[in-house]
Design an enzyme around this catalytic site. Structure first.
Site, short mmCIF file in Angstrom:
data_model
loop_
_atom_site.label_atom_id
_atom_site.label_comp_id
_atom_site.label_asym_id
_atom_site.label_seq_id
_atom_site.Cartn_x
_atom_site.Cartn_y
_atom_site.Cartn_z
N ALA A 92 2.61 -2.33 3.96
CA ALA A 92 2.55 -1.20 4.97
C ALA A 92 1.87 -2.00 6.12
O ALA A 92 1.09 -2.87 5.95
CB ALA A 92 1.39 -0.22 4.54
N HIS A 129 -5.65 -9.36 -1.86
CA HIS A 129 -5.76 -9.53 -0.31
C HIS A 129 -7.05 -10.48 -0.05
O HIS A 129 -7.86 -10.31 -0.80
CB HIS A 129 -6.12 -8.41 0.40
CG HIS A 129 -5.25 -7.23 0.10
ND1 HIS A 129 -5.25 -6.40 -0.70
CD2 HIS A 129 -4.09 -6.90 0.87
CE1 HIS A 129 -4.26 -5.55 -0.68
NE2 HIS A 129 -3.57 -6.09 0.10
N MET A 158 -2.33 -7.26 6.58
CA MET A 158 -3.37 -7.99 6.06
C MET A 158 -2.93 -8.63 4.77
O MET A 158 -3.57 -9.02 3.86
CB MET A 158 -4.75 -7.03 5.57
CG MET A 158 -5.23 -6.24 6.79
SD MET A 158 -6.43 -5.31 6.46
CE MET A 158 -6.30 -4.31 7.87
N SER A 159 -1.41 -8.86 4.61
CA SER A 159 -1.15 -9.32 3.37
C SER A 159 0.35 -10.17 3.65
O SER A 159 0.61 -10.49 4.93
CB SER A 159 -0.77 -8.31 2.28
OG SER A 159 0.36 -7.54 2.82
N HIS A 199 -7.14 4.02 6.88
CA HIS A 199 -6.44 3.61 5.70
C HIS A 199 -5.68 4.94 5.23
O HIS A 199 -4.37 4.92 4.70
CB HIS A 199 -7.40 3.22 4.46
CG HIS A 199 -6.66 2.96 3.33
ND1 HIS A 199 -5.79 1.67 3.59
CD2 HIS A 199 -6.92 3.20 1.99
CE1 HIS A 199 -5.51 1.47 2.09
NE2 HIS A 199 -6.32 2.39 1.39
N HIS A 245 -4.00 0.79 -4.77
CA HIS A 245 -3.49 -0.23 -5.28
C HIS A 245 -3.92 -0.12 -6.81
O HIS A 245 -5.17 -0.26 -7.13
CB HIS A 245 -4.04 -1.60 -4.80
CG HIS A 245 -3.53 -2.04 -3.31
ND1 HIS A 245 -2.53 -2.94 -3.24
CD2 HIS A 245 -3.47 -1.49 -2.10
CE1 HIS A 245 -2.24 -2.87 -1.64
NE2 HIS A 245 -3.08 -1.88 -1.33
N TYR A 267 -9.14 -10.34 1.95
CA TYR A 267 -10.37 -9.71 2.36
C TYR A 267 -11.25 -8.96 1.20
O TYR A 267 -12.22 -8.63 1.39
CB TYR A 267 -10.05 -8.57 3.22
CG TYR A 267 -9.09 -7.22 2.87
CD1 TYR A 267 -9.60 -6.36 1.94
CD2 TYR A 267 -7.90 -7.17 3.41
CE1 TYR A 267 -8.94 -5.35 1.74
CE2 TYR A 267 -7.14 -6.67 2.88
CZ TYR A 267 -7.52 -5.50 2.00
OH TYR A 267 -6.78 -4.25 1.48
N GLU A 268 -10.42 -9.11 0.08
CA GLU A 268 -11.31 -8.67 -1.23
C GLU A 268 -12.26 -9.68 -1.44
O GLU A 268 -13.00 -9.46 -2.53
CB GLU A 268 -10.21 -8.34 -2.22
CG GLU A 268 -9.43 -7.17 -2.06
CD GLU A 268 -8.53 -6.91 -3.00
OE1 GLU A 268 -8.83 -6.63 -4.17
OE2 GLU A 268 -7.13 -7.02 -2.67
N SER A 290 0.65 -1.22 0.10
CA SER A 290 -0.03 -0.15 0.06
C SER A 290 0.79 1.24 0.07
O SER A 290 1.55 1.37 0.84
CB SER A 290 -0.91 0.20 1.39
OG SER A 290 -2.00 -1.03 1.35
N ASN A 313 1.65 3.12 11.09
CA ASN A 313 0.74 3.60 12.11
C ASN A 313 1.08 2.90 13.50
O ASN A 313 1.87 1.71 13.30
CB ASN A 313 -0.77 3.53 11.99
CG ASN A 313 -1.21 1.93 11.65
OD1 ASN A 313 -0.75 1.49 10.53
ND2 ASN A 313 -1.79 1.30 12.44
N1 HPA Z 1 -3.37 -3.11 11.16
C1 HPA Z 1 -3.51 -4.03 9.88
N2 HPA Z 1 -3.10 -3.75 8.86
C2 HPA Z 1 -2.38 -2.58 8.62
C3 HPA Z 1 -2.24 -1.86 9.77
C4 HPA Z 1 -2.68 -2.11 10.86
O1 HPA Z 1 -2.56 -1.26 11.92
N3 HPA Z 1 -1.62 -0.60 9.18
C5 HPA Z 1 -1.29 -0.95 7.87
N4 HPA Z 1 -1.95 -2.24 7.53
#
Ligand code: HPA
Length: 310
Positions: free
Chosen positions: A126, A96, A228-229, A266, A74, A98-99, A43, A252
């Site tokens: 990310a 992903h 998530m990847s 996001h 993306h 989740y898609e 990302s 983050n």
């Molecule tokens: N959690 C899950 N996926 C993420 C995060 C997070 O805090 N930051 C970027 N992708």
């Protein structure tokens, strides 16, 4: 065509070897490039693919039988080209779970890379920082992974094993190549960005929701970054014999306190990725050059051993 097979009552959408081979032939006919390194851009890190020169770009929707990515940030294309004289294939936008795609489908492009001649896979993502010592903008070299979806039975390798890819029960203790990790650290030192380099364990969740406070507390006992990847791609890459090196850009800090007003989002992830993107790109550029030299060194050593009858 991609087929659904039934395995112990689950329907698994998977690509047969021949289907991926067909995609590789389609691409081979349309590009003269023969990549040895593959990069998956996380990302906000799609800029990596833009660095390539002499590019051949294939939007996912134009490649027969290829999935299409649906997340903003993306943009979705395979890019062939050169970086520091090395031929590469980059995925700008990944798939992903989740898609809504099955794991095996999300990881299919890794097998495509294998069939196209790739030896080394560089994965980037990310991620949220679980480790309290991490700051936004840190780059974590992934030394190991926790593939939570696979814990729950959702591995990209689920289903009948095709031995042409790899063994039924692959070891995962050596999935992240130690030599490449050392080389990456060396690159960071040379570029004088080692002050924000970290090394840690990446945890993959199914997403798309960010983690609850209790989940962050739970995960931070075992991992340093969460996203998530990546884990499904690395599992498939290691299964089919690719060398892997991986990086998480910490975008983050995960919220582990019930009293905080902060919430993960996001936009914050994309902004943090953009702010560190230039350093990240320099790191990957330098790494690509050195990975290529490392591969040449291994090939030379192999041919010396063959000549000496070892
Ligand atoms: N959690 C899950 N996926 C993420 C995060 C997070 O805090 N930051 C970027 N992708």
């Amino acid at each position: 065509m991609e087929s659904d097979i039934e395995f112990y009552g689950f329907l698994i959408s998977r690509y047969e070897y021949e289907e991926i081979d067909k995609i590789s032939k389609y691409l081979f006919q349309r590009t003269k490039h023969r990549p040895t390194i593959g990069i998956i851009c996380g990302s906000g890190l799609g800029g990596l693919a833009d660095l390539l020169t002499d590019k051949d770009v294939f939007k996912y929707e134009t490649i027969p039988n290829f999935p299409v990515s649906t997340v903003s940030g993306h943009s979705g294309c395979l890019v062939f080209g050169y970086l520091r004289g090395v031929c590469l294939i980059a995925m700008k936008g990944r798939f992903h779970p989740y898609e809504g795609y099955p794991m095996a489908k999300c990881a299919m492009p890794v097998r495509l890379m294998k069939l196209m001649g790739v030896k080394t896979l560089i994965v980037t993502n990310a991620a949220g920082g679980l480790n309290k010592g991490y700051n936004v903008g840190d780059i974590m070299i992934i030394k190991d992974q926790i593939n939570l979806p696979a814990f729950a039975g959702n591995s990209p390798l689920r289903g009948v094993n095709d031995d042409r890819w790899g063994v039924r029960f692959p070891a995962m203790n050596d999935a992240y190549n130690k030599d490449l990790m050392k080389i990456a650290k060396h690159c960071a030192q040379e570029l004088k960005i080692d002050r924000f380099m970290r090394e840690g364990v990446y945890v993959m969740t199914g997403g798309p929701s960010y983690e609850s406070v209790a989940e962050v507390k739970f995960l931070s006992n075992y991992g340093d970054a969460v996203g998530m990847s990546t884990c499904h791609e690395v599992t498939v890459a290691h299964h089919c014999g690719l060398k892997v090196v991986g990086f998480s850009l910490i975008t983050n800090k995960c919220v582990s306190d019930y009293n905080t007003k902060e919430v993960a989002n996001h936009e914050e992830v994309i902004q943090a990725a953009n702010e560190r993107a230039k350093d990240f790109e320099r790191l990957i550029e330098s790494l690509v050059e050195k990975c290529n030299k490392y591969e040449e060194f291994l090939n030379k050593r192999k041919s010396i051993n063959v000549t000496n009858g070892h």
